[in-house]
Design a protein around this motif. Structure first.
Motif, PDB file in Angstrom:
ATOM      1  N   GLU A   1      -1.953  -1.107  18.346  1.00  0.00           N
ATOM      2  CA  GLU A   1      -0.195   0.193  18.386  1.00  0.00           C
ATOM      3  C   GLU A   1      -0.531   1.529  18.463  1.00  0.00           C
ATOM      4  O   GLU A   1       0.740   2.070  18.144  1.00  0.00           O
ATOM      5  N   GLY A   2      -1.198   2.407  19.607  1.00  0.00           N
ATOM      6  CA  GLY A   2      -1.604   2.904  19.913  1.00  0.00           C
ATOM      7  C   GLY A   2      -1.419   4.708  19.080  1.00  0.00           C
ATOM      8  O   GLY A   2      -0.538   5.648  19.332  1.00  0.00           O
ATOM      9  N   ILE A   3      -2.590   4.584  18.974  1.00  0.00           N
ATOM     10  CA  ILE A   3      -2.261   5.497  17.429  1.00  0.00           C
ATOM     11  C   ILE A   3      -4.010   6.403  17.644  1.00  0.00           C
ATOM     12  O   ILE A   3      -4.810   5.537  17.959  1.00  0.00           O
ATOM     13  N   ASP A   4      -3.124   6.994  18.350  1.00  0.00           N
ATOM     14  CA  ASP A   4      -5.113   8.216  18.885  1.00  0.00           C
ATOM     15  C   ASP A   4      -6.052   8.364  17.588  1.00  0.00           C
ATOM     16  O   ASP A   4      -7.105   8.680  18.063  1.00  0.00           O
ATOM     17  N   TYR A   5      -5.260   8.834  16.035  1.00  0.00           N
ATOM     18  CA  TYR A   5      -6.173   9.393  15.390  1.00  0.00           C
ATOM     19  C   TYR A   5      -5.704   8.988  14.358  1.00  0.00           C
ATOM     20  O   TYR A   5      -3.889   9.507  13.852  1.00  0.00           O
ATOM     21  N   THR A   6      -6.492   8.717  13.465  1.00  0.00           N
ATOM     22  CA  THR A   6      -5.867   7.886  12.516  1.00  0.00           C
ATOM     23  C   THR A   6      -6.897   8.767  10.902  1.00  0.00           C
ATOM     24  O   THR A   6      -8.129   9.078  11.132  1.00  0.00           O
ATOM     25  N   VAL A   7      -5.906   9.794   9.648  1.00  0.00           N
ATOM     26  CA  VAL A   7      -6.392  10.509   9.119  1.00  0.00           C
ATOM     27  C   VAL A   7      -7.147   9.948   7.822  1.00  0.00           C
ATOM     28  O   VAL A   7      -5.927   8.816   6.858  1.00  0.00           O
ATOM     29  N   MET A   8      -8.032   9.965   7.109  1.00  0.00           N
ATOM     30  CA  MET A   8      -9.034   9.092   6.007  1.00  0.00           C
ATOM     31  C   MET A   8      -8.992   9.209   4.782  1.00  0.00           C
ATOM     32  O   MET A   8      -9.180  10.568   4.418  1.00  0.00           O
ATOM     33  N   ALA A   9      -7.896   9.665   4.476  1.00  0.00           N
ATOM     34  CA  ALA A   9      -7.052  10.001   3.128  1.00  0.00           C
ATOM     35  C   ALA A   9      -7.763   9.266   2.377  1.00  0.00           C
ATOM     36  O   ALA A   9      -7.206   8.380   0.595  1.00  0.00           O
ATOM     37  N   ASN A  10      -9.136   9.632   1.575  1.00  0.00           N
ATOM     38  CA  ASN A  10      -9.493   8.750   0.816  1.00  0.00           C
ATOM     39  C   ASN A  10     -10.485   9.409  -0.230  1.00  0.00           C
ATOM     40  O   ASN A  10      -9.871  10.153  -0.261  1.00  0.00           O
TER      41      ASN A  10
ATOM     42  N   ASN B   1     -12.257   9.795  16.519  1.00  0.00           N
ATOM     43  CA  ASN B   1     -10.524  10.075  16.555  1.00  0.00           C
ATOM     44  C   ASN B   1     -10.396   8.864  14.708  1.00  0.00           C
ATOM     45  O   ASN B   1      -9.071   8.656  14.256  1.00  0.00           O
ATOM     46  N   LEU B   2     -10.598   9.301  14.425  1.00  0.00           N
ATOM     47  CA  LEU B   2     -10.800   9.061  12.626  1.00  0.00           C
ATOM     48  C   LEU B   2     -10.818  10.716  12.022  1.00  0.00           C
ATOM     49  O   LEU B   2     -11.959  11.008  12.132  1.00  0.00           O
ATOM     50  N   ILE B   3     -10.024  10.696  10.526  1.00  0.00           N
ATOM     51  CA  ILE B   3     -10.232  12.799  10.628  1.00  0.00           C
ATOM     52  C   ILE B   3     -10.693  12.377   9.108  1.00  0.00           C
ATOM     53  O   ILE B   3      -9.755  11.585   8.180  1.00  0.00           O
ATOM     54  N   PRO B   4     -11.340  12.959   8.904  1.00  0.00           N
ATOM     55  CA  PRO B   4     -12.181  12.713   7.170  1.00  0.00           C
ATOM     56  C   PRO B   4     -11.465  13.497   6.477  1.00  0.00           C
ATOM     57  O   PRO B   4     -11.398  14.943   6.526  1.00  0.00           O
ATOM     58  N   LEU B   5     -10.640  13.097   5.147  1.00  0.00           N
ATOM     59  CA  LEU B   5     -10.656  14.371   3.806  1.00  0.00           C
ATOM     60  C   LEU B   5     -11.058  13.856   3.527  1.00  0.00           C
ATOM     61  O   LEU B   5     -12.072  12.870   3.163  1.00  0.00           O
TER      62      LEU B   5
ATOM     63  N   LEU C   1     -16.800  11.010   5.839  1.00  0.00           N
ATOM     64  CA  LEU C   1     -18.027  11.493   6.958  1.00  0.00           C
ATOM     65  C   LEU C   1     -18.489  11.018   7.617  1.00  0.00           C
ATOM     66  O   LEU C   1     -18.654  11.561   8.490  1.00  0.00           O
ATOM     67  N   GLU C   2     -19.392  10.533   6.872  1.00  0.00           N
ATOM     68  CA  GLU C   2     -20.707   9.526   8.125  1.00  0.00           C
ATOM     69  C   GLU C   2     -19.923   8.873   9.471  1.00  0.00           C
ATOM     70  O   GLU C   2     -19.376   8.297  10.374  1.00  0.00           O
ATOM     71  N   GLU C   3     -18.126   7.952   8.276  1.00  0.00           N
ATOM     72  CA  GLU C   3     -17.180   6.930  10.086  1.00  0.00           C
ATOM     73  C   GLU C   3     -17.214   8.120  10.592  1.00  0.00           C
ATOM     74  O   GLU C   3     -16.692   7.781  11.785  1.00  0.00           O
ATOM     75  N   SER C   4     -16.700   9.089  10.385  1.00  0.00           N
ATOM     76  CA  SER C   4     -15.979  10.405  11.440  1.00  0.00           C
ATOM     77  C   SER C   4     -16.708  10.548  12.505  1.00  0.00           C
ATOM     78  O   SER C   4     -16.619  10.900  13.137  1.00  0.00           O
ATOM     79  N   ARG C   5     -17.652  11.058  12.240  1.00  0.00           N
ATOM     80  CA  ARG C   5     -19.156  11.250  13.167  1.00  0.00           C
ATOM     81  C   ARG C   5     -19.526  10.378  14.092  1.00  0.00           C
ATOM     82  O   ARG C   5     -19.328  10.390  15.038  1.00  0.00           O
ATOM     83  N   LYS C   6     -19.489   8.709  13.688  1.00  0.00           N
ATOM     84  CA  LYS C   6     -19.569   7.393  14.486  1.00  0.00           C
ATOM     85  C   LYS C   6     -18.108   7.855  15.455  1.00  0.00           C
ATOM     86  O   LYS C   6     -18.217   7.085  15.821  1.00  0.00           O
ATOM     87  N   HIS C   7     -16.873   7.964  14.901  1.00  0.00           N
ATOM     88  CA  HIS C   7     -15.576   7.742  15.421  1.00  0.00           C
ATOM     89  C   HIS C   7     -15.073   8.893  15.141  1.00  0.00           C
ATOM     90  O   HIS C   7     -14.428   8.702  14.131  1.00  0.00           O
TER      91      HIS C   7
ATOM     92  N   GLY D   1       4.037   5.888  25.231  1.00  0.00           N
ATOM     93  CA  GLY D   1       5.025   7.417  26.251  1.00  0.00           C
ATOM     94  C   GLY D   1       3.580   7.942  26.387  1.00  0.00           C
ATOM     95  O   GLY D   1       2.405   8.361  26.495  1.00  0.00           O
ATOM     96  N   SER D   2       4.432   9.326  26.520  1.00  0.00           N
ATOM     97  CA  SER D   2       3.679  10.469  26.666  1.00  0.00           C
ATOM     98  C   SER D   2       3.834  11.158  24.776  1.00  0.00           C
ATOM     99  O   SER D   2       3.252  12.301  24.742  1.00  0.00           O
ATOM    100  N   PHE D   3       3.705  10.454  24.058  1.00  0.00           N
ATOM    101  CA  PHE D   3       3.442  10.948  22.548  1.00  0.00           C
ATOM    102  C   PHE D   3       2.265  10.547  22.064  1.00  0.00           C
ATOM    103  O   PHE D   3       1.605   9.509  21.726  1.00  0.00           O
ATOM    104  N   THR D   4       1.989  12.006  21.502  1.00  0.00           N
ATOM    105  CA  THR D   4      -0.120  11.613  21.072  1.00  0.00           C
ATOM    106  C   THR D   4       0.685  11.166  19.397  1.00  0.00           C
ATOM    107  O   THR D   4       1.027  11.779  18.679  1.00  0.00           O
ATOM    108  N   ILE D   5      -0.462  10.004  18.786  1.00  0.00           N
ATOM    109  CA  ILE D   5       0.496   9.428  18.020  1.00  0.00           C
ATOM    110  C   ILE D   5      -0.864   9.698  16.856  1.00  0.00           C
ATOM    111  O   ILE D   5      -1.624   9.801  17.245  1.00  0.00           O
ATOM    112  N   VAL D   6      -0.800  10.147  15.483  1.00  0.00           N
ATOM    113  CA  VAL D   6      -1.349  10.673  14.447  1.00  0.00           C
ATOM    114  C   VAL D   6      -1.441   9.590  12.723  1.00  0.00           C
ATOM    115  O   VAL D   6       0.360  10.345  12.819  1.00  0.00           O
ATOM    116  N   ASP D   7      -1.884   8.931  12.626  1.00  0.00           N
ATOM    117  CA  ASP D   7      -1.476   8.049  11.323  1.00  0.00           C
ATOM    118  C   ASP D   7      -2.127   8.813  10.099  1.00  0.00           C
ATOM    119  O   ASP D   7      -3.566   9.129   9.946  1.00  0.00           O
TER     120      ASP D   7
END
Length: 288
Positions: free
Chosen positions: A54-63, A86-90, A78-84, A3-9
């Motif tokens: 599933e309509g997820i806009d961003y994913t936080v990689m809690a690796n 919408n992947l947020i690196p921790l 960090l490298e994968e987040s630069r490629k993508h 819908g109008s919701f931004t989704i972040v896992d």
């Protein structure tokens, strides 16, 4: 978006290949007596595919990883987040790493790190170890988020390093660090209410405890099965203190989102929990 919701896992574990994923999942599941089937692999392709469907806009990689490969795993994240984007690196740390922690943290931040993930119970270290003080002090100076695993894993407790009592002195000492306690502080309602009252810098992620995934709901003792519990907690402490997270590939973002969307919360509360809080913590910040 849903819908109008931004989704972040806000809580996902990613792996470099199916082979690595299988090895990690089998080992972790054996250690913690997890008998249900994982809903995915956590490879980058798998996570991106789930996000799209599933309509997820961003994913936080809690690796995190073992000490020997922790730096390499951070660099890969960090490298994968630069490629993508919408992947947020921790990134993660361990007291036994042979490096200048503050130097590493500067390096990671310059390469795009958006926070730190520590799993003291699984990584086997006391989070109050004095060797980590430089990391905490720098995070406190710049308000850099730290995500702590908090509580058991599938009812198993290997040590006390991820207990609320162990983590609370750090929350109290470093008042400028946004601390995220995963799994709703092990599903202890009294702890959540107390910590939220006393500390303005503490947040809670919803993973596993506010789960919609049937195998978790059937096996995980701390899970809040009745919606009245999370709704009561949210109304008490405010939606601003919760971060939506699934703990994929153990939890299921699809099932968890379905549960949240059906909860008797107003749309503003859902928007805040499902995306806005994570965007504020992990995306809308710059560090010099």
């Amino acid at each position: 978006m849903i819908g109008s919701f931004t989704i972040v896992d806000g809580h996902v574990h990613t792996f470099s290949s199916k082979e690595v994923s299988l090895k990690v999942l089998q080992s972790f599941n054996k250690i913690y007596n997890i008998e249900f089937e994982n809903p995915g692999t956590g490879t980058i392709d798998d996570v991106l595919s789930k996000m799209e469907s599933e309509g997820i806009d961003y994913t936080v990689m809690a690796n995190f990883a073992s000490t020997k490969i922790l730096h390499a795993n951070n660099k890969w994240t960090l490298e994968e987040s630069r490629k993508h984007p919408n992947l947020i690196p921790l990134v993660s740390f361990h007291p036994d790493m042979e490096a200048s922690f503050t130097g590493l943290l500067h390096e990671y931040i310059s390469e795009g790190a958006k926070g730190i993930k520590l799993h003291p119970m699984a990584q086997g270290f006391d989070p109050k170890d004095k060797r980590l003080e430089g990391v905490y002090e720098h995070c406190n100076d710049i308000a850099f988020p730290i995500v702590f695993h908090c509580g058991r894993v599938a009812n198993a407790r290997l040590n006390s390093f991820s207990d609320v009592e162990t983590l609370e002195p750090l929350i109290a000492r470093y008042e400028n660090i946004p601390f995220v306690l995963t799994h709703m502080a092990d599903g202890n309602v009294d702890d959540v209410l107390r910590l939220a009252q006393y500390y303005k810098n503490v947040y809670f992620d919803t993973s596993i405890v506010i789960s919609g995934y049937p195998p978790i709901r059937e096996t995980n003792e701390p899970s809040w099965l009745d919606d009245s519990i999370p709704i009561g907690v949210i109304n008490e402490i405010g939606a601003e203190r919760l971060i939506f997270g699934s703990d994929y590939p153990w939890g299921s973002p699809a099932w968890d989102l379905k549960r949240f969307m059906a909860m008797k919360l107003d749309d503003d509360q859902k928007k805040i929990i499902l995306g806005e809080n994570a965007v504020k913590l992990f995306l809308n910040r710059t560090y010099n």
